[in-house]
Design a protein around this motif. Structure first.
Motif, PDB file in Angstrom:
ATOM      1  N   ILE A  22       0.755  -1.629   0.287  1.00  0.00           N
ATOM      2  CA  ILE A  22       0.169   0.431   0.238  1.00  0.00           C
ATOM      3  C   ILE A  22       0.913   1.207   0.282  1.00  0.00           C
ATOM      4  N   LYS A  23       1.725   1.296   0.839  1.00  0.00           N
ATOM      5  CA  LYS A  23       2.917   2.772   1.033  1.00  0.00           C
ATOM      6  C   LYS A  23       3.537   3.008  -0.533  1.00  0.00           C
ATOM      7  N   ALA A  24       3.689   1.484  -1.663  1.00  0.00           N
ATOM      8  CA  ALA A  24       4.874   1.685  -2.537  1.00  0.00           C
ATOM      9  C   ALA A  24       3.511   2.319  -3.175  1.00  0.00           C
ATOM     10  N   GLY A  25       2.402   2.050  -3.551  1.00  0.00           N
ATOM     11  CA  GLY A  25       1.195   3.110  -3.897  1.00  0.00           C
ATOM     12  C   GLY A  25       0.218   3.954  -4.519  1.00  0.00           C
ATOM     13  N   ILE A  26       1.039   3.890  -2.683  1.00  0.00           N
ATOM     14  CA  ILE A  26       0.629   5.709  -2.151  1.00  0.00           C
ATOM     15  C   ILE A  26       2.128   6.145  -2.657  1.00  0.00           C
ATOM     16  N   LYS A  27       2.575   5.954  -2.602  1.00  0.00           N
ATOM     17  CA  LYS A  27       4.189   7.069  -3.163  1.00  0.00           C
ATOM     18  C   LYS A  27       4.497   7.139  -4.754  1.00  0.00           C
ATOM     19  N   GLU A  28       4.240   5.612  -5.757  1.00  0.00           N
ATOM     20  CA  GLU A  28       4.175   5.846  -6.582  1.00  0.00           C
ATOM     21  C   GLU A  28       2.762   7.122  -7.344  1.00  0.00           C
ATOM     22  N   GLY A  29       1.302   6.736  -6.744  1.00  0.00           N
ATOM     23  CA  GLY A  29       1.269   7.326  -7.265  1.00  0.00           C
ATOM     24  C   GLY A  29       1.056   8.790  -6.942  1.00  0.00           C
ATOM     25  N   LEU A  30       1.177   9.463  -5.392  1.00  0.00           N
ATOM     26  CA  LEU A  30       1.276  10.992  -5.588  1.00  0.00           C
ATOM     27  C   LEU A  30       2.259  11.418  -6.522  1.00  0.00           C
ATOM     28  N   GLU A  31       3.706  10.911  -6.247  1.00  0.00           N
ATOM     29  CA  GLU A  31       4.466  11.411  -6.941  1.00  0.00           C
ATOM     30  C   GLU A  31       4.519  11.250  -8.515  1.00  0.00           C
ATOM     31  N   GLY A  32       3.855  10.588  -8.894  1.00  0.00           N
ATOM     32  CA  GLY A  32       3.433  10.212 -10.512  1.00  0.00           C
ATOM     33  C   GLY A  32       2.924  11.880 -10.282  1.00  0.00           C
ATOM     34  N   LEU A  33       2.621  12.546  -9.986  1.00  0.00           N
ATOM     35  CA  LEU A  33       1.307  14.714  -9.830  1.00  0.00           C
ATOM     36  C   LEU A  33       1.868  14.893 -10.579  1.00  0.00           C
ATOM     37  N   PHE A  34       2.961  14.888 -10.158  1.00  0.00           N
ATOM     38  CA  PHE A  34       4.690  15.669 -10.630  1.00  0.00           C
ATOM     39  C   PHE A  34       4.504  16.321 -12.437  1.00  0.00           C
ATOM     40  N   GLY A  35       4.588  17.530 -12.405  1.00  0.00           N
ATOM     41  CA  GLY A  35       3.904  17.243 -13.565  1.00  0.00           C
ATOM     42  C   GLY A  35       2.687  17.803 -14.378  1.00  0.00           C
ATOM     43  N   LYS A  36       1.182  17.320 -13.177  1.00  0.00           N
ATOM     44  CA  LYS A  36       0.529  17.046 -14.322  1.00  0.00           C
ATOM     45  C   LYS A  36      -0.409  17.504 -13.650  1.00  0.00           C
ATOM     46  N   ILE A  37       0.021  18.843 -12.379  1.00  0.00           N
ATOM     47  CA  ILE A  37      -0.971  19.806 -11.677  1.00  0.00           C
ATOM     48  C   ILE A  37      -0.330  21.286 -11.028  1.00  0.00           C
ATOM     49  N   PRO A  38      -0.717  22.287 -12.357  1.00  0.00           N
ATOM     50  CA  PRO A  38      -0.672  23.460 -11.949  1.00  0.00           C
ATOM     51  C   PRO A  38       0.340  23.783 -10.844  1.00  0.00           C
ATOM     52  N   GLY A  39       1.704  24.067 -10.591  1.00  0.00           N
ATOM     53  CA  GLY A  39       1.660  25.102  -9.126  1.00  0.00           C
ATOM     54  C   GLY A  39       2.453  23.937  -8.843  1.00  0.00           C
ATOM     55  N   LEU A  40       2.394  22.993  -8.950  1.00  0.00           N
ATOM     56  CA  LEU A  40       3.199  22.125  -7.923  1.00  0.00           C
ATOM     57  C   LEU A  40       4.953  22.097  -8.289  1.00  0.00           C
ATOM     58  N   ARG A  41       5.250  21.795  -7.179  1.00  0.00           N
ATOM     59  CA  ARG A  41       6.610  22.572  -7.659  1.00  0.00           C
ATOM     60  C   ARG A  41       7.500  20.914  -7.162  1.00  0.00           C
ATOM     61  N   GLU A  42       6.659  20.482  -5.977  1.00  0.00           N
ATOM     62  CA  GLU A  42       8.286  19.823  -5.656  1.00  0.00           C
ATOM     63  C   GLU A  42       7.022  19.365  -4.738  1.00  0.00           C
ATOM     64  N   ILE A  43       7.308  17.514  -4.838  1.00  0.00           N
ATOM     65  CA  ILE A  43       6.545  15.778  -4.950  1.00  0.00           C
ATOM     66  C   ILE A  43       7.074  14.971  -3.666  1.00  0.00           C
ATOM     67  N   ASP A  44       7.861  14.064  -2.163  1.00  0.00           N
ATOM     68  CA  ASP A  44       8.052  13.312  -2.349  1.00  0.00           C
ATOM     69  C   ASP A  44       7.128  13.036  -0.997  1.00  0.00           C
ATOM     70  N   VAL A  45       7.596  11.367  -1.124  1.00  0.00           N
ATOM     71  CA  VAL A  45       6.809  10.334  -0.168  1.00  0.00           C
ATOM     72  C   VAL A  45       7.891   9.270   0.272  1.00  0.00           C
ATOM     73  N   GLN A  46       8.008   9.979   1.757  1.00  0.00           N
ATOM     74  CA  GLN A  46       8.423   8.851   2.527  1.00  0.00           C
ATOM     75  C   GLN A  46       8.097   8.055   2.896  1.00  0.00           C
ATOM     76  N   MET A  47       8.061   7.046   3.003  1.00  0.00           N
ATOM     77  CA  MET A  47       8.121   5.284   3.054  1.00  0.00           C
ATOM     78  C   MET A  47       8.594   4.380   4.414  1.00  0.00           C
ATOM     79  N   LYS A  48       9.812   5.093   4.527  1.00  0.00           N
ATOM     80  CA  LYS A  48      10.561   4.773   6.046  1.00  0.00           C
ATOM     81  C   LYS A  48      10.880   4.973   7.043  1.00  0.00           C
TER      82      LYS A  48
END
Length: 100
Positions: A22-48
């Motif tokens: 689940i954590k890997a899916g959340i990380k992949e999904g959220l970090e995959g938003l980079f470049g798709k949403i205007p105004g989003l400058r940085e995105i990082d999910v820490q899971m460990k």
């Protein structure tokens, strides 16, 4: 700039392997938003986290301004990730937004 930090604790009844998946899916999904949403400058999910951590995951993201953060919350790509990969598995969510 606005930094948007979210901490999640996954549901207690989930097994270790299931939580890892689940954590890997959340990380992949959220970090995959980079470049798709205007105004989003940085995105990082820490899971460990290290020993003593009380959250399972952390989202650390930066937006141009409060309007960009508000648009992110409603953006269909974000809503899809949140609905499918995050909310069904989360027991607790904490959020802090602040100017940087």
């Amino acid at each position: 700039m606005i930094r948007h930090i979210v901490l999640w604790k996954l549901r207690e009844e989930l097994g270790v392997e299931e939580k890892d998946r689940i954590k890997a899916g959340i990380k992949e999904g959220l970090e995959g938003l980079f470049g798709k949403i205007p105004g989003l400058r940085e995105i990082d999910v820490q899971m460990k986290g290290t020993d003593g951590s009380t959250a399972d995951l952390m989202l650390d993201s930066v937006f141009e301004d409060l309007e960009a953060l508000a648009a992110y919350r409603k953006h269909p790509a974000h809503v899809e990730v949140a609905t499918a990969k995050v909310r069904p598995f989360v027991e607790e969510r904490l959020c802090l937004n602040f100017e940087v």
